[in-house]
Motif scaffolding. Structure first.
Motif, PDB file in Angstrom:
ATOM      1  N   ASN A   1       1.052  -1.263   0.045  1.00 13.80           N
ATOM      2  CA  ASN A   1       0.083   0.030   0.002  1.00 13.80           C
ATOM      3  C   ASN A   1       0.825   1.399  -0.030  1.00 13.80           C
ATOM      4  N   LEU A   2       1.774   0.982   0.959  1.00 10.29           N
ATOM      5  CA  LEU A   2       2.673   2.542   0.995  1.00 10.29           C
ATOM      6  C   LEU A   2       3.277   3.064  -0.041  1.00 10.29           C
ATOM      7  N   ILE A   3       4.013   2.155  -0.818  1.00 10.27           N
ATOM      8  CA  ILE A   3       4.588   2.163  -2.025  1.00 10.27           C
ATOM      9  C   ILE A   3       3.925   1.819  -3.153  1.00 10.27           C
ATOM     10  N   GLY A   4       3.173   0.671  -3.180  1.00 14.88           N
ATOM     11  CA  GLY A   4       2.522  -0.109  -4.209  1.00 14.88           C
ATOM     12  C   GLY A   4       1.397   1.035  -4.826  1.00 14.88           C
ATOM     13  N   ASN A   5       0.665   1.593  -3.855  1.00 13.66           N
ATOM     14  CA  ASN A   5      -0.611   2.333  -4.357  1.00 13.66           C
ATOM     15  C   ASN A   5       0.126   3.461  -5.321  1.00 13.66           C
ATOM     16  N   PRO A   6       1.130   4.269  -4.533  1.00 12.66           N
ATOM     17  CA  PRO A   6       1.556   5.609  -5.161  1.00 12.66           C
ATOM     18  C   PRO A   6       2.113   5.220  -6.551  1.00 12.66           C
ATOM     19  N   VAL A   7       2.793   4.011  -6.857  1.00 10.71           N
ATOM     20  CA  VAL A   7       3.373   3.659  -8.032  1.00 10.71           C
ATOM     21  C   VAL A   7       2.232   3.156  -9.015  1.00 10.71           C
ATOM     22  N   GLU A   8       1.173   2.573  -8.534  1.00 12.41           N
ATOM     23  CA  GLU A   8       0.257   2.314  -9.420  1.00 12.41           C
ATOM     24  C   GLU A   8      -0.500   3.224 -10.040  1.00 12.41           C
ATOM     25  N   SER A   9      -0.684   4.554  -9.233  1.00  5.67           N
ATOM     26  CA  SER A   9      -1.233   5.817  -9.651  1.00  5.67           C
ATOM     27  C   SER A   9      -0.337   6.467 -10.768  1.00  5.67           C
ATOM     28  N   ALA A  10       0.921   6.519 -10.550  1.00  2.00           N
ATOM     29  CA  ALA A  10       1.978   7.050 -11.248  1.00  2.00           C
ATOM     30  C   ALA A  10       1.830   6.267 -12.691  1.00  2.00           C
ATOM     31  N   THR A  11       1.866   4.969 -12.678  1.00  2.00           N
ATOM     32  CA  THR A  11       1.647   4.050 -13.857  1.00  2.00           C
ATOM     33  C   THR A  11       0.546   4.785 -14.743  1.00  2.00           C
ATOM     34  N   ALA A  12      -0.671   4.944 -14.067  1.00  2.00           N
ATOM     35  CA  ALA A  12      -1.688   5.419 -15.036  1.00  2.00           C
ATOM     36  C   ALA A  12      -1.449   6.930 -15.515  1.00  2.00           C
ATOM     37  N   ALA A  13      -1.057   7.659 -14.748  1.00  3.58           N
ATOM     38  CA  ALA A  13      -0.773   8.997 -15.049  1.00  3.58           C
ATOM     39  C   ALA A  13       0.442   9.097 -16.224  1.00  3.58           C
ATOM     40  N   ALA A  14       1.259   8.106 -16.185  1.00  2.00           N
ATOM     41  CA  ALA A  14       2.212   8.289 -17.337  1.00  2.00           C
ATOM     42  C   ALA A  14       1.325   7.428 -18.588  1.00  2.00           C
ATOM     43  N   ALA A  15       0.689   6.447 -18.465  1.00  7.94           N
ATOM     44  CA  ALA A  15      -0.059   5.951 -19.604  1.00  7.94           C
ATOM     45  C   ALA A  15      -0.912   7.185 -20.180  1.00  7.94           C
ATOM     46  N   LEU A  16      -1.543   8.052 -19.342  1.00  3.72           N
ATOM     47  CA  LEU A  16      -2.625   8.802 -19.758  1.00  3.72           C
ATOM     48  C   LEU A  16      -1.719  10.133 -20.565  1.00  3.72           C
ATOM     49  N   THR A  17      -0.607  10.268 -19.941  1.00  2.00           N
ATOM     50  CA  THR A  17      -0.014  11.599 -20.528  1.00  2.00           C
ATOM     51  C   THR A  17       1.091  11.057 -21.571  1.00  2.00           C
ATOM     52  N   LEU A  18       1.857  10.338 -21.429  1.00  2.00           N
ATOM     53  CA  LEU A  18       2.754   9.953 -22.441  1.00  2.00           C
ATOM     54  C   LEU A  18       2.192   8.957 -23.686  1.00  2.00           C
ATOM     55  N   GLY A  19       1.037   8.430 -23.174  1.00  2.00           N
ATOM     56  CA  GLY A  19       0.291   7.554 -24.247  1.00  2.00           C
ATOM     57  C   GLY A  19      -0.721   8.323 -25.180  1.00  2.00           C
ATOM     58  N   GLY A  20      -0.580   9.661 -24.934  1.00  2.00           N
ATOM     59  CA  GLY A  20      -1.468  10.521 -25.739  1.00  2.00           C
ATOM     60  C   GLY A  20      -2.951  10.279 -25.594  1.00  2.00           C
ATOM     61  N   VAL A  21      -3.257   9.766 -24.552  1.00  2.05           N
ATOM     62  CA  VAL A  21      -4.911   9.522 -24.267  1.00  2.05           C
ATOM     63  C   VAL A  21      -5.594  10.798 -24.162  1.00  2.05           C
ATOM     64  N   LEU A  22      -4.888  11.827 -23.335  1.00  2.00           N
ATOM     65  CA  LEU A  22      -5.598  13.005 -22.970  1.00  2.00           C
ATOM     66  C   LEU A  22      -5.690  14.041 -24.228  1.00  2.00           C
ATOM     67  N   ASP A  23      -4.700  13.631 -25.113  1.00  2.00           N
ATOM     68  CA  ASP A  23      -5.104  14.315 -26.440  1.00  2.00           C
ATOM     69  C   ASP A  23      -6.004  14.024 -27.214  1.00  2.00           C
ATOM     70  N   ALA A  24      -6.134  12.638 -27.359  1.00  2.00           N
ATOM     71  CA  ALA A  24      -7.098  12.001 -28.109  1.00  2.00           C
ATOM     72  C   ALA A  24      -8.465  12.293 -27.449  1.00  2.00           C
ATOM     73  N   LEU A  25      -8.566  12.307 -26.216  1.00  2.00           N
ATOM     74  CA  LEU A  25      -9.906  12.735 -25.639  1.00  2.00           C
ATOM     75  C   LEU A  25      -9.949  13.711 -24.725  1.00  2.00           C
ATOM     76  N   PRO A  26      -9.990  14.790 -25.499  1.00  2.00           N
ATOM     77  CA  PRO A  26     -10.009  16.041 -24.742  1.00  2.00           C
ATOM     78  C   PRO A  26     -11.216  16.304 -23.719  1.00  2.00           C
ATOM     79  N   ALA A  27     -12.469  15.723 -23.884  1.00  2.00           N
ATOM     80  CA  ALA A  27     -13.391  16.034 -23.086  1.00  2.00           C
ATOM     81  C   ALA A  27     -13.356  15.042 -21.979  1.00  2.00           C
ATOM     82  N   LEU A  28     -12.343  13.977 -21.721  1.00  2.00           N
ATOM     83  CA  LEU A  28     -12.245  13.184 -20.576  1.00  2.00           C
ATOM     84  C   LEU A  28     -11.714  13.887 -19.415  1.00  2.00           C
ATOM     85  N   ARG A  29     -12.702  13.558 -18.340  1.00  2.00           N
ATOM     86  CA  ARG A  29     -12.462  14.149 -16.710  1.00  2.00           C
ATOM     87  C   ARG A  29     -11.922  13.066 -16.087  1.00  2.00           C
TER      88      ARG A  29
END
Length: 339
Positions: A188-216
């Protein structure tokens, strides 16, 4: 509908007792009530059972915390992460129960439903059904499905459906086990923050936010360790072609499109998050009723200089709600916030 005025806690959990068996195929043992305390198999969770499942207790604790309303989502161990017979039924039963408790308390509770994660076509139908609800404002999903995140299908397809149907998305880590994290609650103390950072990297570096500008899409626990390493992502993006292969904007720019709750457990960490993100995308979060959450979710943002009005207005924008009537700019009150 409109929730009661006041700060909105976007990160709180609820699960009816009839679904304590968890989703079919779950890798985790069933939940159980033992003398008023919640257990996951033989593991005590340090949570009063009624705090997870009894709406009257949830409402009382919401009042005690000084909140206007709460947004309920399933606890992460209830996510349907396995492709198994009966998953669609579990998702439907949860969403139906969530709709009922929120509709019975329309000024106090809102919901984020579940979807069948392995089946984008079914998930789209579930999302379309939720989009017609005034009290279900989005969906809750894990940051990882097996070895994949939001930059690949099926999770990318699910985000596409949510964006197209104007539903918000909450991302909650699963506390996935690793052999080096078996002691000191490090999963939890390390794993949860790393999982969230992995998601943030996928969303930003993966171009997801650019492809889905309406996504909240909101990352809880203040985005985990992502705010502290987005500068490293930017350096990699500047220097390496493989980091740029997702065809998105520079990560610092894309990062501003993400939403976060304020549950960083530390004022300095929240100040860093505010510096790295869009301040209008920061919202109150409690992780209620977990022991890694807080019973006083407003203390930390207030200590960091984020006032209740900003927290409420940001959450309303995230959830696609109308602003309170007294936020409208008028001639008699030219200093009021304009929407």
């Amino acid at each position: 509908m409109s929730p009661r005025p006041g700060p909105i806690d976007v990160h709180a959990h609820w699960l009816p007792q009839e679904l304590f068996g968890l989703a079919p195929g779950s890798p985790l043992p069933a939940l159980a009530d033992r003398d008023g305390e919640l257990y996951l198999g033989e593991l005590p969770l340090s949570i009063a059972t009624e705090a997870m499942s009894d709406v009257n207790r949830v409402l009382a604790d919401t009042d005690t915390a000084g909140l206007g309303s709460r947004v309920l989502s399933a606890p992460p161990f209830a996510f349907p992460v396995a492709s198994a017979d009966g998953v669609d039924d579990f998702v439907g039963e949860f969403n139906e129960a969530l709709e009922k408790v929120c509709r019975d308390n329309t000024d106090r509770l809102l919901g984020l439903g579940l979807v069948s994660l392995h089946d984008p076509a079914t998930a789209r139908k579930q999302i379309e059904a939720m989009a017609s609800s005034s009290v279900i404002r989005g969906i809750a999903v894990p940051p990882l499905l097996g070895a994949t995140s939001f930059d690949t299908d099926p999770m990318r397809e699910i985000l596409t459906a949510a964006a197209q149907n104007n539903l918000a998305v909450l991302v909650h880590p699963m506390q996935l086990p690793r052999p080096e994290w078996t002691s000191y609650y490090l999963a939890n103390l390390i794993g949860n923050p790393v999982e969230s950072a992995t998601a943030a990297a996928a969303l930003t570096l993966g171009g997801v936010l650019d492809a889905l500008p309406a996504l909240r899409i909101v990352l809880v626990h203040g985005g985990g360790c992502a705010p502290s390493i987005v500068g490293r992502w930017q350096h990699g993006w500047d220097r390496r072609a493989d980091v740029r292969s997702g065809n998105g904007r520079p990560p610092r720019e894309a990062f501003a499109d993400l939403w976060f709750d304020t549950l960083t457990h530390d004022v300095a960490a929240l100040e860093l998050l505010r510096a790295q993100s869009d301040p209008t995308h920061l919202m109150c979060g409690s992780d209620y009723p977990f022991d890694m959450g807080t019973h006083d979710p407003l203390w930390l943002p207030r200590a960091a200089g984020i006032d209740d009005t900003a927290l409420e207005s940001n959450a309303r924008a995230f959830l696609g709600l109308d602003p309170p009537a007294d936020y409208a700019l008028d001639a008699a009150s030219p200093s009021r916030i304009s929407w």
